[in-house]
Design a protein around this motif. Structure first.
Motif, PDB file in Angstrom:
ATOM      1  N   ASN A   1       0.819  -1.199   0.000  1.00  0.00           N
ATOM      2  CA  ASN A   1       0.000   0.000   0.000  1.00  0.00           C
ATOM      3  C   ASN A   1       0.862   1.262   0.000  1.00  0.00           C
ATOM      4  O   ASN A   1       0.478   2.264   0.552  1.00  0.00           O
ATOM      5  CB  ASN A   1      -0.946  -0.002   1.197  1.00  0.00           C
ATOM      6  CG  ASN A   1      -0.188  -0.137   2.497  1.00  0.00           C
ATOM      7  OD1 ASN A   1       1.032  -0.021   2.533  1.00  0.00           O
ATOM      8  ND2 ASN A   1      -0.909  -0.368   3.552  1.00  0.00           N
ATOM      9  N   ASN A   2       2.054   1.157  -0.615  1.00  0.00           N
ATOM     10  CA  ASN A   2       2.961   2.296  -0.735  1.00  0.00           C
ATOM     11  C   ASN A   2       3.385   2.852   0.620  1.00  0.00           C
ATOM     12  O   ASN A   2       3.650   4.035   0.764  1.00  0.00           O
ATOM     13  CB  ASN A   2       2.334   3.413  -1.586  1.00  0.00           C
ATOM     14  CG  ASN A   2       2.008   2.915  -2.957  1.00  0.00           C
ATOM     15  OD1 ASN A   2       2.743   2.123  -3.535  1.00  0.00           O
ATOM     16  ND2 ASN A   2       0.890   3.364  -3.499  1.00  0.00           N
ATOM     17  N   GLY A   3       3.402   1.996   1.637  1.00  0.00           N
ATOM     18  CA  GLY A   3       3.924   2.379   2.934  1.00  0.00           C
ATOM     19  C   GLY A   3       2.991   3.213   3.775  1.00  0.00           C
ATOM     20  O   GLY A   3       3.386   3.718   4.814  1.00  0.00           O
ATOM     21  N   SER A   4       1.744   3.388   3.403  1.00  0.00           N
ATOM     22  CA  SER A   4       0.865   4.261   4.167  1.00  0.00           C
ATOM     23  C   SER A   4       0.419   3.640   5.484  1.00  0.00           C
ATOM     24  O   SER A   4      -0.013   4.340   6.380  1.00  0.00           O
ATOM     25  CB  SER A   4      -0.367   4.621   3.339  1.00  0.00           C
ATOM     26  OG  SER A   4      -1.211   3.498   3.193  1.00  0.00           O
ATOM     27  N   GLY A   5       0.479   2.335   5.632  1.00  0.00           N
ATOM     28  CA  GLY A   5       0.037   1.679   6.851  1.00  0.00           C
ATOM     29  C   GLY A   5      -1.477   1.513   6.905  1.00  0.00           C
ATOM     30  O   GLY A   5      -1.994   0.794   7.739  1.00  0.00           O
ATOM     31  N   GLU A   6      -2.177   2.202   6.024  1.00  0.00           N
ATOM     32  CA  GLU A   6      -3.640   2.179   6.034  1.00  0.00           C
ATOM     33  C   GLU A   6      -4.184   0.775   5.797  1.00  0.00           C
ATOM     34  O   GLU A   6      -5.098   0.337   6.480  1.00  0.00           O
ATOM     35  CB  GLU A   6      -4.160   3.139   4.969  1.00  0.00           C
ATOM     36  CG  GLU A   6      -5.664   3.182   4.866  1.00  0.00           C
ATOM     37  CD  GLU A   6      -6.117   4.150   3.790  1.00  0.00           C
ATOM     38  OE1 GLU A   6      -7.248   4.615   3.894  1.00  0.00           O
ATOM     39  OE2 GLU A   6      -5.359   4.415   2.849  1.00  0.00           O
ATOM     40  N   PHE A   7      -3.612   0.064   4.846  1.00  0.00           N
ATOM     41  CA  PHE A   7      -4.155  -1.245   4.506  1.00  0.00           C
ATOM     42  C   PHE A   7      -3.841  -2.303   5.551  1.00  0.00           C
ATOM     43  O   PHE A   7      -4.606  -3.237   5.723  1.00  0.00           O
ATOM     44  CB  PHE A   7      -3.691  -1.686   3.120  1.00  0.00           C
ATOM     45  CG  PHE A   7      -4.302  -0.867   2.002  1.00  0.00           C
ATOM     46  CD1 PHE A   7      -5.652  -0.579   1.989  1.00  0.00           C
ATOM     47  CD2 PHE A   7      -3.513  -0.382   0.982  1.00  0.00           C
ATOM     48  CE1 PHE A   7      -6.222   0.178   0.974  1.00  0.00           C
ATOM     49  CE2 PHE A   7      -4.072   0.367  -0.049  1.00  0.00           C
ATOM     50  CZ  PHE A   7      -5.421   0.650  -0.045  1.00  0.00           C
ATOM     51  N   SER A   8      -2.719  -2.167   6.270  1.00  0.00           N
ATOM     52  CA  SER A   8      -2.434  -3.151   7.310  1.00  0.00           C
ATOM     53  C   SER A   8      -3.468  -3.027   8.424  1.00  0.00           C
ATOM     54  O   SER A   8      -3.894  -4.034   9.000  1.00  0.00           O
ATOM     55  CB  SER A   8      -1.007  -3.011   7.846  1.00  0.00           C
ATOM     56  OG  SER A   8      -0.807  -1.746   8.411  1.00  0.00           O
TER      57      SER A   8
ATOM     58  N   GLY B   1     -13.435   4.823   1.689  1.00  0.00           N
ATOM     59  CA  GLY B   1     -12.840   6.152   1.761  1.00  0.00           C
ATOM     60  C   GLY B   1     -11.578   6.317   0.928  1.00  0.00           C
ATOM     61  O   GLY B   1     -11.075   7.427   0.787  1.00  0.00           O
ATOM     62  N   VAL B   2     -11.067   5.211   0.368  1.00  0.00           N
ATOM     63  CA  VAL B   2      -9.856   5.297  -0.461  1.00  0.00           C
ATOM     64  C   VAL B   2     -10.259   5.771  -1.854  1.00  0.00           C
ATOM     65  O   VAL B   2     -11.131   5.168  -2.489  1.00  0.00           O
ATOM     66  CB  VAL B   2      -9.152   3.916  -0.541  1.00  0.00           C
ATOM     67  CG1 VAL B   2      -7.971   3.966  -1.497  1.00  0.00           C
ATOM     68  CG2 VAL B   2      -8.712   3.468   0.848  1.00  0.00           C
ATOM     69  N   PRO B   3      -9.634   6.844  -2.352  1.00  0.00           N
ATOM     70  CA  PRO B   3      -9.984   7.334  -3.694  1.00  0.00           C
ATOM     71  C   PRO B   3      -9.743   6.248  -4.751  1.00  0.00           C
ATOM     72  O   PRO B   3      -8.814   5.455  -4.631  1.00  0.00           O
ATOM     73  CB  PRO B   3      -9.027   8.511  -3.914  1.00  0.00           C
ATOM     74  CG  PRO B   3      -8.539   8.891  -2.557  1.00  0.00           C
ATOM     75  CD  PRO B   3      -8.597   7.657  -1.718  1.00  0.00           C
ATOM     76  N   VAL B   4     -10.566   6.233  -5.772  1.00  0.00           N
ATOM     77  CA  VAL B   4     -10.483   5.211  -6.815  1.00  0.00           C
ATOM     78  C   VAL B   4      -9.079   5.150  -7.416  1.00  0.00           C
ATOM     79  O   VAL B   4      -8.540   4.072  -7.648  1.00  0.00           O
ATOM     80  CB  VAL B   4     -11.548   5.455  -7.909  1.00  0.00           C
ATOM     81  CG1 VAL B   4     -11.377   4.482  -9.065  1.00  0.00           C
ATOM     82  CG2 VAL B   4     -12.948   5.337  -7.321  1.00  0.00           C
ATOM     83  N   ALA B   5      -8.459   6.280  -7.619  1.00  0.00           N
ATOM     84  CA  ALA B   5      -7.127   6.318  -8.226  1.00  0.00           C
ATOM     85  C   ALA B   5      -6.061   5.682  -7.328  1.00  0.00           C
ATOM     86  O   ALA B   5      -4.996   5.310  -7.806  1.00  0.00           O
ATOM     87  CB  ALA B   5      -6.742   7.753  -8.539  1.00  0.00           C
ATOM     88  N   SER B   6      -6.348   5.546  -6.039  1.00  0.00           N
ATOM     89  CA  SER B   6      -5.379   4.980  -5.093  1.00  0.00           C
ATOM     90  C   SER B   6      -5.670   3.525  -4.751  1.00  0.00           C
ATOM     91  O   SER B   6      -5.037   2.963  -3.864  1.00  0.00           O
ATOM     92  CB  SER B   6      -5.386   5.799  -3.798  1.00  0.00           C
ATOM     93  OG  SER B   6      -5.065   7.139  -4.059  1.00  0.00           O
ATOM     94  N   ARG B   7      -6.616   2.924  -5.416  1.00  0.00           N
ATOM     95  CA  ARG B   7      -6.997   1.541  -5.094  1.00  0.00           C
ATOM     96  C   ARG B   7      -6.043   0.555  -5.766  1.00  0.00           C
ATOM     97  O   ARG B   7      -6.062   0.371  -6.965  1.00  0.00           O
ATOM     98  CB  ARG B   7      -8.447   1.293  -5.499  1.00  0.00           C
ATOM     99  CG  ARG B   7      -9.387   2.124  -4.644  1.00  0.00           C
ATOM    100  CD  ARG B   7     -10.847   1.929  -4.966  1.00  0.00           C
ATOM    101  NE  ARG B   7     -11.643   2.765  -4.071  1.00  0.00           N
ATOM    102  CZ  ARG B   7     -12.954   2.832  -4.093  1.00  0.00           C
ATOM    103  NH1 ARG B   7     -13.641   2.121  -4.971  1.00  0.00           N
ATOM    104  NH2 ARG B   7     -13.588   3.604  -3.243  1.00  0.00           N
ATOM    105  N   THR B   8      -5.223  -0.060  -4.927  1.00  0.00           N
ATOM    106  CA  THR B   8      -4.199  -0.997  -5.382  1.00  0.00           C
ATOM    107  C   THR B   8      -4.758  -2.421  -5.389  1.00  0.00           C
ATOM    108  O   THR B   8      -5.904  -2.661  -4.986  1.00  0.00           O
ATOM    109  CB  THR B   8      -2.998  -0.944  -4.434  1.00  0.00           C
ATOM    110  OG1 THR B   8      -3.438  -1.366  -3.137  1.00  0.00           O
ATOM    111  CG2 THR B   8      -2.409   0.459  -4.348  1.00  0.00           C
ATOM    112  N   ALA B   9      -3.914  -3.360  -5.776  1.00  0.00           N
ATOM    113  CA  ALA B   9      -4.300  -4.776  -5.735  1.00  0.00           C
ATOM    114  C   ALA B   9      -4.655  -5.176  -4.311  1.00  0.00           C
ATOM    115  O   ALA B   9      -5.607  -5.932  -4.088  1.00  0.00           O
ATOM    116  CB  ALA B   9      -3.164  -5.643  -6.277  1.00  0.00           C
ATOM    117  N   GLU B  10      -3.916  -4.652  -3.334  1.00  0.00           N
ATOM    118  CA  GLU B  10      -4.219  -4.955  -1.923  1.00  0.00           C
ATOM    119  C   GLU B  10      -5.603  -4.441  -1.562  1.00  0.00           C
ATOM    120  O   GLU B  10      -6.351  -5.100  -0.851  1.00  0.00           O
ATOM    121  CB  GLU B  10      -3.147  -4.336  -1.018  1.00  0.00           C
ATOM    122  CG  GLU B  10      -3.381  -4.536   0.461  1.00  0.00           C
ATOM    123  CD  GLU B  10      -3.049  -5.928   0.980  1.00  0.00           C
ATOM    124  OE1 GLU B  10      -3.173  -6.147   2.190  1.00  0.00           O
ATOM    125  OE2 GLU B  10      -2.674  -6.805   0.179  1.00  0.00           O
TER     126      GLU B  10
END
Length: 196
Positions: free
Chosen positions: A71-78, A98-107
């Motif tokens: 998650n690019n190190g944000s800690g949010e997904f953990s 709440g995660v913007p569509v453009a920031s939605r990763t595979a995780e």
């Protein structure tokens, strides 16, 4: 950070399933919600953060991400992962939404699929797991989730999910669904809709 295997209490030779089981057990034990209005609350938060970081470090190294967080190190997904594994699905879904569509990763798609799967919403789970696999095809955790739901539903991957076509049939493309709908309209006296 301390050795992540020591933090989770597992051997470096432990399987992914053993690591996940150890993580879940520790997450249940040290989750900050268990320490509300308790003098140990801050200590539990620190321990939970250490557990999340250890789990992420192990899983990322096994996926070949060279320690780079999914998650690019944000800690949010953990944190969201922890909510999903401890059954706090409403909170997890609220954070995911709440995660913007453009920031939605595979995780993000994997966790979204996990929430939907646990709620019994298998169409949405199938779609999310499929997207996670397309975005990160080398990830064994995503592949296993997708394979599990595929076996349960008896379906194979199709690039046309039911949300993309009109008939809800995963074996039909949108154009075929439109033609079928047109045939039904014709039988009722409707106008012909040109197809591709």
């Amino acid at each position: 950070m301390n050795d992540p295997y020591v933090v989770l209490g597992v051997s470096p030779k432990a399987s992914d399933d053993e690591i996940k089981a150890a993580y879940r057990e520790l997450a249940r034990k040290y989750h900050p919600d268990n320490y509300t209005d308790n003098p140990l609350s801050d200590l539990a938060k620190e321990k939970m953060q250490e557990i999340n970081e250890a789990y992420d470090a192990i899983m990322n190294s096994r996926r070949g991400n060279n320690g780079r967080s999914a998650n690019n190190g944000s800690g949010e997904f953990s944190h969201i992962r922890n909510l999903v594994f401890t059954g706090r699905l409403e909170e997890a879904q609220e954070l995911l939404d709440g995660v913007p569509v453009a920031s939605r990763t595979a995780e993000w798609y994997f966790l979204n699929g996990s929430v939907q799967y646990k709620r019994g919403w298998f169409e949405g789970a199938y779609s999310s797991f499929s997207t996670a696999c397309r975005m990160d095809p080398q990830n064994p955790e995503y592949r296993e989730a997708f394979n599990r739901i595929s076996r349960q539903s008896g379906r194979q991957y199709s690039p046309y999910s039911s949300s993309q076509n009109m008939g809800g049939c995963v074996s039909c493309d949108p154009c075929t669904s439109l033609c079928i709908a047109d045939c039904c309209c014709e039988m009722c006296g409707g106008d012909l809709i040109p197809c591709c």
